[in-house]
Design an enzyme around this catalytic site. Structure first.
Site, PDB file in Angstrom:
ATOM      1  N   ARG A 245    -157.853 -64.025-106.203  1.00 52.02           N
ATOM      2  CA  ARG A 245    -157.820 -64.536-104.841  1.00 52.02           C
ATOM      3  C   ARG A 245    -156.964 -65.789-104.641  1.00 52.02           C
ATOM      4  O   ARG A 245    -156.756 -66.209-103.511  1.00 52.02           O
ATOM      5  CB  ARG A 245    -159.257 -64.831-104.383  1.00 52.02           C
ATOM      6  CG  ARG A 245    -160.119 -63.577-104.311  1.00 52.02           C
ATOM      7  CD  ARG A 245    -161.578 -63.901-104.038  1.00 52.02           C
ATOM      8  NE  ARG A 245    -161.799 -64.553-102.759  1.00 52.02           N
ATOM      9  CZ  ARG A 245    -161.876 -63.921-101.581  1.00 52.02           C
ATOM     10  NH1 ARG A 245    -161.726 -62.610-101.523  1.00 52.02           N
ATOM     11  NH2 ARG A 245    -162.098 -64.604-100.472  1.00 52.02           N
TER      12      ARG A 245
ATOM     13  N   GLU B 244    -151.759 -62.239 -95.949  1.00 48.68           N
ATOM     14  CA  GLU B 244    -152.086 -62.679 -94.589  1.00 48.68           C
ATOM     15  C   GLU B 244    -150.876 -63.380 -93.988  1.00 48.68           C
ATOM     16  O   GLU B 244    -150.001 -63.859 -94.711  1.00 48.68           O
ATOM     17  CB  GLU B 244    -153.296 -63.611 -94.622  1.00 48.68           C
ATOM     18  CG  GLU B 244    -154.553 -62.928 -95.137  1.00 48.68           C
ATOM     19  CD  GLU B 244    -155.670 -63.893 -95.510  1.00 48.68           C
ATOM     20  OE1 GLU B 244    -156.818 -63.448 -95.631  1.00 48.68           O
ATOM     21  OE2 GLU B 244    -155.386 -65.093 -95.717  1.00 48.68           O
TER      22      GLU B 244
ATOM     23  N   GLU C 267    -153.050 -58.210-100.499  1.00 47.95           N
ATOM     24  CA  GLU C 267    -153.494 -58.380 -99.111  1.00 47.95           C
ATOM     25  C   GLU C 267    -152.835 -59.632 -98.520  1.00 47.95           C
ATOM     26  O   GLU C 267    -153.479 -60.683 -98.395  1.00 47.95           O
ATOM     27  CB  GLU C 267    -155.016 -58.531 -99.048  1.00 47.95           C
ATOM     28  CG  GLU C 267    -155.778 -57.341 -99.584  1.00 47.95           C
ATOM     29  CD  GLU C 267    -157.287 -57.579 -99.621  1.00 47.95           C
ATOM     30  OE1 GLU C 267    -158.030 -56.591 -99.755  1.00 47.95           O
ATOM     31  OE2 GLU C 267    -157.719 -58.760 -99.542  1.00 47.95           O
TER      32      GLU C 267
ATOM     33  N   ARG D  82    -167.253 -64.528-102.756  1.00 52.92           N
ATOM     34  CA  ARG D  82    -165.890 -64.872-102.346  1.00 52.92           C
ATOM     35  C   ARG D  82    -165.535 -66.332-102.626  1.00 52.92           C
ATOM     36  O   ARG D  82    -164.426 -66.752-102.338  1.00 52.92           O
ATOM     37  CB  ARG D  82    -165.703 -64.538-100.860  1.00 52.92           C
ATOM     38  CG  ARG D  82    -165.743 -63.045-100.596  1.00 52.92           C
ATOM     39  CD  ARG D  82    -165.713 -62.692 -99.122  1.00 52.92           C
ATOM     40  NE  ARG D  82    -165.939 -61.264 -98.927  1.00 52.92           N
ATOM     41  CZ  ARG D  82    -164.974 -60.354 -98.869  1.00 52.92           C
ATOM     42  NH1 ARG D  82    -163.719 -60.727 -98.984  1.00 52.92           N
ATOM     43  NH2 ARG D  82    -165.255 -59.078 -98.702  1.00 52.92           N
TER      44      ARG D  82
ATOM     45  N   GLU E 215    -160.145 -58.488-108.124  1.00 55.39           N
ATOM     46  CA  GLU E 215    -159.376 -59.073-107.029  1.00 55.39           C
ATOM     47  C   GLU E 215    -159.129 -60.544-107.353  1.00 55.39           C
ATOM     48  O   GLU E 215    -160.066 -61.343-107.400  1.00 55.39           O
ATOM     49  CB  GLU E 215    -160.154 -58.949-105.711  1.00 55.39           C
ATOM     50  CG  GLU E 215    -159.492 -59.636-104.532  1.00 55.39           C
ATOM     51  CD  GLU E 215    -160.433 -59.748-103.336  1.00 55.39           C
ATOM     52  OE1 GLU E 215    -159.991 -60.252-102.294  1.00 55.39           O
ATOM     53  OE2 GLU E 215    -161.623 -59.355-103.457  1.00 55.39           O
TER      54      GLU E 215
ATOM     55  N   GLU F 256    -157.328 -62.282 -88.527  1.00 53.62           N
ATOM     56  CA  GLU F 256    -157.966 -63.025 -89.613  1.00 53.62           C
ATOM     57  C   GLU F 256    -158.715 -64.238 -89.058  1.00 53.62           C
ATOM     58  O   GLU F 256    -158.785 -64.446 -87.853  1.00 53.62           O
ATOM     59  CB  GLU F 256    -156.942 -63.441 -90.667  1.00 53.62           C
ATOM     60  CG  GLU F 256    -156.935 -62.540 -91.910  1.00 53.62           C
ATOM     61  CD  GLU F 256    -158.248 -62.558 -92.682  1.00 53.62           C
ATOM     62  OE1 GLU F 256    -159.053 -63.497 -92.487  1.00 53.62           O
ATOM     63  OE2 GLU F 256    -158.483 -61.628 -93.478  1.00 53.62           O
TER      64      GLU F 256
END
Length: 473
Positions: free
Chosen positions: A364, A136, A134, A344, A362, A217
């Site tokens: 991060r 950004e 993902e 998160r 995931e 975002e």
């Protein structure tokens, strides 16, 4: 769908293609290219086997001038018609091959990723490792910088930025813009980039990269994300390069500029690249089980490997000095090496899903300046080491890791705080990467040397904030 040589030749003919653009990725992760007339491919019986010769000595971190001849071997499955070129051009990703033995060059990132896929199968642990990154990015109106002996500066210009509320624009100041940390995710006109992202998504779909979502975002000044579908290691790395190419060029067509730099502005969220991962065998997701958050013991060991080798991984997943301006404790960055379901604040998250087929982890802490071929490979190799050596990650962290008592906080390991620290960790902890001949020690040495050049340049450059802190002392 994957294309064969016959499919590519038909594409060339049916679309009256004028040029074939051969692309490969250098050590830093930047795509390079060379174009040849389409008839060179279509008129040859063995072009896909014989390849295209080029000089590898001109690529940073690669061959010396004394051994510079290399071959580009195109992958027909990667072919797409370029949506940006004036002349009809077909693009293919290439492996860089040593002409002396016909093997993938040991410093070619795509060849390293292919060796990783072969190694996974050779272990018997799995058939395929899926990745869903993902990345950004920011879209600015313009950017200016200068670095020379007289000093340095950088300036981001963005009409959407919170700091532009007092600016005078020729068309007037609308006043609709995201506040600092307020970009997730109001509707237009606060989100000023909806149409541009939609244009990016349509082109991605057109060239074979399935899109799942796009949105603004958290950060002001144009931070965005386009979510695309997971795929196998090499194919997903190919697609990430396509995504970067499309984002850069669509922004350019709109008169804007896009960057995947992790921390281009101060005081707001940086850009990460969360990487979703799972291993499958015989059509079964090996990460699904009856343990914590629906994970198998196999998946927990994979997490254990990533946590164990995280600091060495940082050198590859967070490969720039700017990466560590995002990875700062206390600012909601994924610096704590812990795992958790839906939390998160942990650097490894287990997303909530309804189906075992979607079960995954995931990671991060990576960011989008990472070379995807190298980053995905390194993550998988760390995870496989965890499985092979049954490295359990310990208990999950279900508390908010940004707000722990000091005594608890001190017990949780963290990612590196600088590129230099990460390169030192990679130098000491590299054996897990060299198994099966995936990474070579020669490549790792060359990578560290290349990246230390960046560290040294950064260390030697006077920063404007140092004038602010020290000029009057």
């Amino acid at each position: 769908m994957s294309k064969s040589v016959a499919d590519v030749l038909k594409l060339l003919k049916d679309n009256e293609v004028k040029f074939v653009d051969l692309r490969f990725t250098d050590t830093r992760g930047k795509e390079q290219h060379v174009s040849i007339p389409a008839h060179v491919v279509s008129d040859s019986d063995d072009w896909f086997e014989s390849g295209h010769a080029f000089d590898g000595s001109s690529i940073a971190g690669w061959k010396g001038i004394q051994a510079s001849d290399m071959l580009l071997i195109a992958d027909p499955a990667s072919a797409f018609l370029d949506p940006f070129m004036d002349e009809t051009t077909l693009v293919m990703s290439c492996d860089v091959v040593e002409p002396s033995d016909g093997k993938g060059y040991d410093r070619d990132p795509r060849s390293i990723a292919k060796r990783a896929e072969a190694y996974l199968k050779s272990t018997g642990l799995g058939d395929i490792c899926y990745f869903g990154p993902e990345p950004e990015f920011f879209i600015f109106d313009s950017v200016n910088w200068q670095v020379d002996m007289s000093g340095c500066f950088c300036k981001v210009n963005s009409e959407e930025a919170a700091w532009s509320s007092a600016e005078k624009f020729d068309h007037g100041n609308t006043g609709h813009r995201p506040t600092v940390k307020g970009g997730y995710f109001p509707v237009p006109p606060v989100d000023s980039l909806q149409d541009m992202r939609s244009a990016m998504c349509l082109i991605l779909e057109e060239i074979g990269v399935p899109v799942e979502v796009h949105h603004h975002e958290v950060a002001t000044a144009g931070q965005c994300e386009i979510g695309t579908r997971f795929d196998s290691l090499v194919r997903r790395a190919d697609q990430t390069q396509k995504l970067k190419y499309v984002v850069h060029n669509v922004a350019h067509q709109y008169g804007k500029t896009a960057t995947f730099m992790p921390k281009p502005i101060v005081g707001d969220n940086g850009s990460g690249m969360h990487v979703h991962q799972s291993i499958w065998k015989d059509g079964k997701n090996l990460f699904a089980g009856n343990g914590y958050a629906g994970l198998s013991e196999f998946a927990l060991y994979y997490i254990g490997g990533i946590i164990k080798h995280a600091r060495a991984l940082n050198a590859i997943t967070n490969p720039g000095t700017n990466s560590y301006k995002r990875l700062v404790p206390g600012f909601e960055a994924p610096v704590k090496l812990a795992y958790s379901a839906r939390n998160r604040s942990a650097s490894i998250r287990i997303p909530f899903v309804q189906s075992d087929k979607a079960r995954r982890i995931e990671v991060r802490f990576p960011d989008p300046t990472a070379n995807s071929y190298l980053a995905f490979t390194a993550l998988m190799m760390a995870g496989l080491d965890g499985i092979q050596n049954k490295i359990h990650p310990g208990d999950p962290a279900d508390k908010n890791l940004y707000d722990l008592p000091p005594e608890e906080d001190a017990k949780i390991p963290t990612v590196c705080s600088s590129l230099e620290q990460a390169l030192e960790a990679l130098d000491k902890d590299r054996d897990f990467l060299t198994r099966g001949g995936v990474f070579s020690n020669d490549f790792i040495d060359a990578y560290i040397e290349l990246k230390m050049e960046e560290v040294t340049r950064y260390r030697m450059t006077t920063h404007p904030v140092e004038f602010d802190m020290y000029y009057s002392l």
